[in-house]
Design an enzyme around this catalytic site. Structure first.
Site, PDB file in Angstrom:
ATOM      1  N   ASP A  15      91.849  -3.285 105.245  1.00 54.54           N
ATOM      2  CA  ASP A  15      92.692  -2.311 104.545  1.00 54.54           C
ATOM      3  C   ASP A  15      94.002  -2.953 104.077  1.00 54.54           C
ATOM      4  O   ASP A  15      95.096  -2.433 104.317  1.00 54.54           O
ATOM      5  CB  ASP A  15      93.003  -1.112 105.448  1.00 54.54           C
ATOM      6  CG  ASP A  15      91.777  -0.593 106.176  1.00 54.54           C
ATOM      7  OD1 ASP A  15      90.712  -0.521 105.546  1.00 54.54           O
ATOM      8  OD2 ASP A  15      91.891  -0.264 107.371  1.00 54.54           O
ATOM      9  N   GLU A 195      87.657   7.427 100.111  1.00 53.57           N
ATOM     10  CA  GLU A 195      88.827   7.067 100.906  1.00 53.57           C
ATOM     11  C   GLU A 195      89.527   5.867 100.265  1.00 53.57           C
ATOM     12  O   GLU A 195      89.098   5.353  99.232  1.00 53.57           O
ATOM     13  CB  GLU A 195      88.423   6.731 102.350  1.00 53.57           C
ATOM     14  CG  GLU A 195      87.538   5.499 102.471  1.00 53.57           C
ATOM     15  CD  GLU A 195      87.118   5.198 103.895  1.00 53.57           C
ATOM     16  OE1 GLU A 195      87.202   6.095 104.760  1.00 53.57           O
ATOM     17  OE2 GLU A 195      86.686   4.054 104.148  1.00 53.57           O
ATOM     18  N   HIS A 259      88.662  -0.769 100.070  1.00 55.88           N
ATOM     19  CA  HIS A 259      89.999  -0.378 100.539  1.00 55.88           C
ATOM     20  C   HIS A 259      91.052  -1.321  99.950  1.00 55.88           C
ATOM     21  O   HIS A 259      91.693  -2.095 100.642  1.00 55.88           O
ATOM     22  CB  HIS A 259      90.104  -0.344 102.054  1.00 55.88           C
ATOM     23  CG  HIS A 259      91.249   0.521 102.493  1.00 55.88           C
ATOM     24  ND1 HIS A 259      91.078   1.663 103.221  1.00 55.88           N
ATOM     25  CD2 HIS A 259      92.581   0.418 102.248  1.00 55.88           C
ATOM     26  CE1 HIS A 259      92.260   2.232 103.426  1.00 55.88           C
ATOM     27  NE2 HIS A 259      93.192   1.496 102.839  1.00 55.88           N
ATOM     28  N   ARG A 293      86.815  -8.397 108.754  1.00 56.25           N
ATOM     29  CA  ARG A 293      87.053  -7.983 107.378  1.00 56.25           C
ATOM     30  C   ARG A 293      88.323  -8.718 106.947  1.00 56.25           C
ATOM     31  O   ARG A 293      89.412  -8.417 107.426  1.00 56.25           O
ATOM     32  CB  ARG A 293      87.213  -6.464 107.290  1.00 56.25           C
ATOM     33  CG  ARG A 293      85.905  -5.715 107.475  1.00 56.25           C
ATOM     34  CD  ARG A 293      86.081  -4.219 107.368  1.00 56.25           C
ATOM     35  NE  ARG A 293      86.823  -3.688 108.513  1.00 56.25           N
ATOM     36  CZ  ARG A 293      87.240  -2.426 108.605  1.00 56.25           C
ATOM     37  NH1 ARG A 293      87.025  -1.583 107.611  1.00 56.25           N
ATOM     38  NH2 ARG A 293      87.887  -2.011 109.681  1.00 56.25           N
TER      39      ARG A 293
END
Length: 328
Positions: A15, A195, A259, A293
Protein backbone atom coordinates in the site's frame (compact mmCIF):
# COMPACT_ATOMS: atom_id res chain seq x y z
CA UNK A 1 17.72 11.69 -19.72
CA UNK A 2 15.66 10.89 -16.62
CA UNK A 3 17.14 8.49 -14.11
CA UNK A 4 15.97 4.90 -14.55
CA UNK A 5 13.73 3.73 -11.70
CA UNK A 6 15.15 0.63 -10.04
CA UNK A 7 12.43 -1.61 -8.64
CA UNK A 8 11.51 -2.30 -5.96
CA UNK A 9 11.88 1.21 -4.61
CA UNK A 10 11.16 -0.01 -1.04
CA UNK A 11 11.11 -3.60 0.23
CA UNK A 12 8.19 -5.14 2.14
CA UNK A 13 5.97 -2.08 2.19
CA UNK A 14 2.52 -2.75 0.78
CA UNK A 15 0.00 0.00 0.00
CA UNK A 16 2.81 2.45 -0.83
CA UNK A 17 2.26 6.18 -0.79
CA UNK A 18 4.71 8.84 -2.00
CA UNK A 19 4.31 12.60 -1.54
CA UNK A 20 6.67 14.86 -3.50
CA UNK A 21 7.04 18.05 -1.50
CA UNK A 22 8.26 21.51 -2.46
CA UNK A 23 11.39 20.97 -0.34
CA UNK A 24 12.70 18.56 -2.99
CA UNK A 25 12.09 15.38 -1.01
CA UNK A 26 9.93 12.37 -1.75
CA UNK A 27 8.15 11.31 1.46
CA UNK A 28 7.23 7.63 1.63
CA UNK A 29 4.93 5.59 3.83
CA UNK A 30 3.18 2.22 3.48
CA UNK A 31 1.76 -0.66 5.47
CA UNK A 32 4.39 -2.22 7.72
CA UNK A 33 4.03 -6.03 7.50
CA UNK A 34 3.58 -6.30 11.28
CA UNK A 35 0.69 -3.78 11.07
CA UNK A 36 1.69 -2.24 14.39
CA UNK A 37 3.12 1.17 13.40
CA UNK A 38 3.20 3.99 10.89
CA UNK A 39 6.58 4.58 9.25
CA UNK A 40 8.07 7.40 7.20
CA UNK A 41 11.21 7.86 5.16
CA UNK A 42 12.35 10.49 2.69
CA UNK A 43 14.86 10.89 -0.12
CA UNK A 44 15.62 13.20 -3.02
CA UNK A 45 14.98 10.46 -5.60
CA UNK A 46 12.65 7.48 -5.78
CA UNK A 47 15.65 5.17 -6.08
CA UNK A 48 17.17 6.54 -2.87
CA UNK A 49 14.05 5.70 -0.87
CA UNK A 50 15.24 2.08 -0.92
CA UNK A 51 18.05 2.70 1.58
CA UNK A 52 16.72 5.81 3.30
CA UNK A 53 16.46 5.78 7.07
CA UNK A 54 12.96 4.84 8.16
CA UNK A 55 11.42 5.94 11.43
CA UNK A 56 8.21 4.95 13.19
CA UNK A 57 6.22 8.12 13.82
CA UNK A 58 3.23 6.44 15.50
CA UNK A 59 2.53 3.10 17.17
CA UNK A 60 -0.72 1.26 17.71
CA UNK A 61 -2.45 1.55 21.07
CA UNK A 62 -2.32 -1.21 23.66
CA UNK A 63 -6.09 -1.70 23.41
CA UNK A 64 -9.21 -0.08 22.03
CA UNK A 65 -10.15 1.04 18.49
CA UNK A 66 -6.57 1.89 17.44
CA UNK A 67 -4.90 -1.29 18.66
CA UNK A 68 -4.86 -3.73 15.74
CA UNK A 69 -4.06 -4.07 12.01
CA UNK A 70 -2.79 -0.60 11.15
CA UNK A 71 -3.31 -0.39 7.38
CA UNK A 72 -2.51 1.79 4.37
CA UNK A 73 -1.24 5.11 5.74
CA UNK A 74 -1.04 8.08 3.38
CA UNK A 75 0.79 11.37 4.02
CA UNK A 76 -0.68 14.63 2.69
CA UNK A 77 -0.33 18.39 3.07
CA UNK A 78 -3.20 20.74 3.93
CA UNK A 79 -3.19 24.23 5.42
CA UNK A 80 0.62 24.13 5.79
CA UNK A 81 0.47 21.06 8.02
CA UNK A 82 1.12 17.37 7.46
CA UNK A 83 -1.65 14.79 7.78
CA UNK A 84 -1.53 11.00 7.82
CA UNK A 85 -4.71 9.10 6.98
CA UNK A 86 -4.84 5.43 7.99
CA UNK A 87 -7.15 2.59 9.00
CA UNK A 88 -7.09 0.76 12.34
CA UNK A 89 -9.10 -2.00 13.94
CA UNK A 90 -10.04 -2.67 17.57
CA UNK A 91 -8.49 -5.56 19.44
CA UNK A 92 -11.95 -7.13 19.75
CA UNK A 93 -12.02 -8.22 16.09
CA UNK A 94 -9.41 -10.88 16.83
CA UNK A 95 -12.01 -12.99 18.61
CA UNK A 96 -14.60 -13.18 15.84
CA UNK A 97 -12.14 -13.29 12.90
CA UNK A 98 -13.70 -10.32 11.11
CA UNK A 99 -12.30 -6.96 10.10
CA UNK A 100 -13.81 -3.92 11.74
CA UNK A 101 -11.56 -1.07 10.62
CA UNK A 102 -12.32 2.64 10.84
CA UNK A 103 -10.41 5.60 9.37
CA UNK A 104 -8.27 7.99 11.43
CA UNK A 105 -6.10 11.10 11.01
CA UNK A 106 -2.82 12.33 12.51
CA UNK A 107 -1.57 15.95 12.27
CA UNK A 108 1.95 17.39 12.42
CA UNK A 109 2.81 21.10 12.22
CA UNK A 110 6.57 20.57 11.71
CA UNK A 111 8.26 21.46 8.44
CA UNK A 112 9.78 17.97 8.35
CA UNK A 113 7.19 15.28 9.13
CA UNK A 114 9.91 12.92 10.35
CA UNK A 115 10.30 15.34 13.24
CA UNK A 116 7.90 17.06 15.62
CA UNK A 117 4.77 15.62 17.20
CA UNK A 118 2.01 13.69 15.49
CA UNK A 119 -1.33 14.55 17.14
CA UNK A 120 -4.31 12.20 16.87
CA UNK A 121 -7.23 14.12 15.34
CA UNK A 122 -9.65 11.20 15.71
CA UNK A 123 -11.88 9.15 13.48
CA UNK A 124 -13.19 10.38 10.15
CA UNK A 125 -16.84 9.53 10.56
CA UNK A 126 -19.21 8.77 7.73
CA UNK A 127 -22.92 8.04 7.77
CA UNK A 128 -22.32 4.29 8.06
CA UNK A 129 -20.77 2.55 11.03
CA UNK A 130 -19.18 -0.25 9.02
CA UNK A 131 -15.80 -1.54 7.85
CA UNK A 132 -13.95 1.36 6.21
CA UNK A 133 -10.39 1.94 5.04
CA UNK A 134 -7.99 3.27 2.37
CA UNK A 135 -8.80 6.96 2.63
CA UNK A 136 -7.15 9.47 0.33
CA UNK A 137 -7.66 13.20 -0.09
CA UNK A 138 -7.13 15.81 -2.79
CA UNK A 139 -7.79 19.47 -3.54
CA UNK A 140 -9.73 20.58 -6.60
CA UNK A 141 -10.88 24.11 -7.42
CA UNK A 142 -10.05 25.25 -3.90
CA UNK A 143 -11.99 22.53 -2.09
CA UNK A 144 -10.75 19.46 -0.28
CA UNK A 145 -12.25 16.08 -1.14
CA UNK A 146 -12.09 12.72 0.62
CA UNK A 147 -12.30 9.35 -1.16
CA UNK A 148 -12.42 6.03 0.67
CA UNK A 149 -13.57 2.41 0.70
CA UNK A 150 -16.45 1.26 2.91
CA UNK A 151 -18.84 -1.63 3.27
CA UNK A 152 -22.58 -1.15 2.85
CA UNK A 153 -24.38 -4.09 4.40
CA UNK A 154 -27.21 -3.69 1.88
CA UNK A 155 -24.83 -4.10 -1.09
CA UNK A 156 -23.15 -7.39 -1.89
CA UNK A 157 -19.42 -7.24 -1.33
CA UNK A 158 -16.76 -6.10 1.10
CA UNK A 159 -16.20 -2.46 0.08
CA UNK A 160 -17.37 0.23 -2.34
CA UNK A 161 -15.77 3.59 -3.14
CA UNK A 162 -17.25 6.84 -1.81
CA UNK A 163 -16.48 10.55 -2.15
CA UNK A 164 -17.30 13.60 -0.03
CA UNK A 165 -16.12 17.17 0.44
CA UNK A 166 -14.32 18.08 3.68
CA UNK A 167 -14.81 21.00 6.05
CA UNK A 168 -11.36 20.35 7.54
CA UNK A 169 -8.75 17.60 7.08
CA UNK A 170 -10.47 15.26 9.56
CA UNK A 171 -14.19 15.98 8.97
CA UNK A 172 -16.36 15.37 5.90
CA UNK A 173 -18.97 18.02 5.11
CA UNK A 174 -21.26 16.46 2.50
CA UNK A 175 -23.28 13.30 2.22
CA UNK A 176 -21.11 10.39 1.04
CA UNK A 177 -21.69 9.50 -2.60
CA UNK A 178 -20.94 6.00 -3.90
CA UNK A 179 -18.84 6.08 -7.07
CA UNK A 180 -18.37 2.37 -7.74
CA UNK A 181 -19.10 -1.04 -6.30
CA UNK A 182 -17.52 -4.41 -7.14
CA UNK A 183 -19.58 -6.00 -9.88
CA UNK A 184 -17.37 -6.85 -12.85
CA UNK A 185 -15.60 -10.25 -13.09
CA UNK A 186 -12.14 -8.78 -12.37
CA UNK A 187 -13.38 -7.04 -9.20
CA UNK A 188 -14.87 -10.07 -7.46
CA UNK A 189 -12.22 -12.81 -7.48
CA UNK A 190 -11.70 -14.05 -3.94
CA UNK A 191 -13.29 -10.95 -2.44
CA UNK A 192 -15.79 -8.45 -3.80
CA UNK A 193 -13.66 -5.35 -3.42
CA UNK A 194 -13.23 -1.79 -4.62
CA UNK A 195 -10.48 -0.23 -2.49
CA UNK A 196 -7.22 1.73 -2.52
CA UNK A 197 -8.39 4.84 -4.42
CA UNK A 198 -5.77 7.24 -5.82
CA UNK A 199 -6.45 10.56 -7.52
CA UNK A 200 -4.70 12.09 -10.53
CA UNK A 201 -5.76 15.41 -12.11
CA UNK A 202 -4.35 16.05 -15.58
CA UNK A 203 -5.37 16.98 -19.12
CA UNK A 204 -8.65 18.53 -17.99
CA UNK A 205 -9.76 15.32 -16.29
CA UNK A 206 -9.93 13.81 -12.83
CA UNK A 207 -8.87 10.17 -12.65
CA UNK A 208 -9.41 7.82 -9.71
CA UNK A 209 -7.69 4.46 -9.83
CA UNK A 210 -8.79 1.71 -7.47
CA UNK A 211 -8.03 -1.94 -6.80
CA UNK A 212 -10.30 -4.98 -7.05
CA UNK A 213 -10.42 -8.64 -5.98
CA UNK A 214 -8.39 -10.40 -3.27
CA UNK A 215 -4.80 -9.28 -2.72
CA UNK A 216 -3.14 -12.23 -4.47
CA UNK A 217 -2.48 -12.83 -8.16
CA UNK A 218 -5.99 -11.59 -9.07
CA UNK A 219 -5.49 -8.14 -7.53
CA UNK A 220 -5.65 -5.47 -10.24
CA UNK A 221 -6.51 -1.84 -10.90
CA UNK A 222 -9.54 -0.15 -12.43
CA UNK A 223 -10.14 3.48 -13.41
CA UNK A 224 -12.83 6.12 -12.92
CA UNK A 225 -12.76 9.23 -15.12
CA UNK A 226 -14.54 12.59 -14.88
CA UNK A 227 -14.09 15.96 -16.57
CA UNK A 228 -12.48 18.49 -14.24
CA UNK A 229 -15.40 20.93 -14.59
CA UNK A 230 -18.04 18.32 -13.75
CA UNK A 231 -19.66 17.91 -10.34
CA UNK A 232 -17.40 15.32 -8.73
CA UNK A 233 -20.13 14.47 -6.21
CA UNK A 234 -22.47 13.36 -9.00
CA UNK A 235 -22.00 9.65 -9.77
CA UNK A 236 -23.12 10.34 -13.34
CA UNK A 237 -19.99 12.47 -13.87
CA UNK A 238 -17.82 9.37 -13.66
CA UNK A 239 -17.09 6.69 -16.27
CA UNK A 240 -15.77 3.33 -15.05
CA UNK A 241 -13.36 1.15 -17.01
CA UNK A 242 -14.96 -2.14 -17.95
CA UNK A 243 -11.61 -3.94 -17.93
CA UNK A 244 -8.64 -3.65 -15.56
CA UNK A 245 -6.09 -1.03 -16.53
CA UNK A 246 -3.16 -2.67 -14.70
CA UNK A 247 -2.84 -6.34 -13.75
CA UNK A 248 -0.49 -9.27 -13.17
CA UNK A 249 2.25 -9.80 -15.76
CA UNK A 250 3.71 -13.33 -15.47
CA UNK A 251 6.20 -12.61 -18.28
CA UNK A 252 7.80 -9.96 -16.06
CA UNK A 253 7.37 -11.95 -12.85
CA UNK A 254 4.93 -9.49 -11.26
CA UNK A 255 1.71 -10.54 -9.57
CA UNK A 256 -1.18 -8.71 -7.96
CA UNK A 257 -0.22 -5.10 -8.69
CA UNK A 258 -2.39 -2.53 -7.00
CA UNK A 259 -3.12 -0.15 -4.16
CA UNK A 260 -1.31 2.58 -6.00
CA UNK A 261 -0.65 6.28 -5.73
CA UNK A 262 0.77 8.88 -8.11
CA UNK A 263 3.79 11.14 -7.96
CA UNK A 264 6.04 12.81 -10.52
CA UNK A 265 9.62 12.84 -11.73
CA UNK A 266 12.02 15.31 -10.08
CA UNK A 267 11.61 17.73 -13.00
CA UNK A 268 7.82 17.38 -12.89
CA UNK A 269 7.60 16.29 -16.52
CA UNK A 270 6.63 12.64 -16.01
CA UNK A 271 3.76 11.14 -14.03
CA UNK A 272 4.90 8.18 -11.95
CA UNK A 273 2.72 5.27 -10.85
CA UNK A 274 3.64 3.84 -7.44
CA UNK A 275 2.15 0.47 -6.47
CA UNK A 276 2.88 -2.83 -4.77
CA UNK A 277 3.26 -6.30 -6.25
CA UNK A 278 4.75 -9.69 -5.43
CA UNK A 279 7.20 -11.51 -7.71
CA UNK A 280 6.01 -15.03 -6.85
CA UNK A 281 2.67 -16.73 -6.35
CA UNK A 282 3.36 -19.55 -3.85
CA UNK A 283 2.71 -17.98 -0.45
CA UNK A 284 3.79 -19.52 2.84
CA UNK A 285 1.50 -19.11 5.84
CA UNK A 286 -1.30 -16.59 6.30
CA UNK A 287 -1.45 -14.36 3.18
CA UNK A 288 -2.33 -11.37 5.37
CA UNK A 289 1.05 -11.63 7.08
CA UNK A 290 3.08 -12.62 4.01
CA UNK A 291 5.42 -9.59 3.92
CA UNK A 292 6.71 -9.55 0.35
CA UNK A 293 4.47 -7.08 -1.39
CA UNK A 294 7.21 -4.72 -2.55
CA UNK A 295 6.74 -1.01 -3.32
CA UNK A 296 7.41 -0.27 -6.98
CA UNK A 297 7.27 2.67 -9.41
CA UNK A 298 7.21 3.31 -13.16
CA UNK A 299 6.42 6.04 -15.65
CA UNK A 300 2.93 6.44 -17.11
CA UNK A 301 2.38 7.19 -20.81
CA UNK A 302 -0.51 9.26 -22.16
CA UNK A 303 -2.89 8.56 -25.04
CA UNK A 304 -4.18 10.94 -27.70
CA UNK A 305 -7.39 11.54 -25.74
CA UNK A 306 -5.44 12.57 -22.64
CA UNK A 307 -6.00 9.33 -20.76
CA UNK A 308 -3.30 7.42 -18.88
CA UNK A 309 -1.73 4.31 -20.37
CA UNK A 310 -0.42 2.19 -17.53
CA UNK A 311 1.16 -0.62 -19.51
CA UNK A 312 2.30 -3.64 -17.48
CA UNK A 313 4.35 -4.04 -14.30
CA UNK A 314 8.02 -3.89 -15.27
CA UNK A 315 10.60 -6.50 -14.20
CA UNK A 316 12.60 -6.20 -11.00
CA UNK A 317 16.04 -4.62 -11.12
CA UNK A 318 16.91 -5.18 -7.45
CA UNK A 319 17.10 -8.15 -5.09
CA UNK A 320 13.88 -9.03 -3.26
CA UNK A 321 13.27 -11.41 -0.34
CA UNK A 322 11.20 -14.52 -0.99
CA UNK A 323 10.84 -15.91 2.54
CA UNK A 324 8.09 -15.07 5.05
CA UNK A 325 10.45 -13.29 7.42
CA UNK A 326 10.06 -9.56 7.96
CA UNK A 327 13.24 -7.62 7.24
CA UNK A 328 14.67 -5.54 10.07
Amino acid sequence: MAEEILNPIVLQRADPFVYKHTDGFYYFTGSHPLYDRIVLRRAETLNDLHDATEIAVWWKHENGPLSNLIWAPEIHRANDKWYIYFAAAPDTNIDDNTFNHRMYVLENASENPLEGTWVEKGEVKTEMSTFSLDATTFFHKGEQYYVWAQQDLDIKGHSNLYISKMENPWTISTKPVMLTKPELPWEIKGFWVNEGPAVLIKNGKVFITFSGSATGVDYCMGLLTANEDDDLLDPNSWTKSQEPVFQSCPENGQYGPGHNCFTESPDGKDTILVYHARNYTELVGDPLYEPNRQARAQKIEWGEQGNPIFGVPVPDKRWTPKTPEVLK
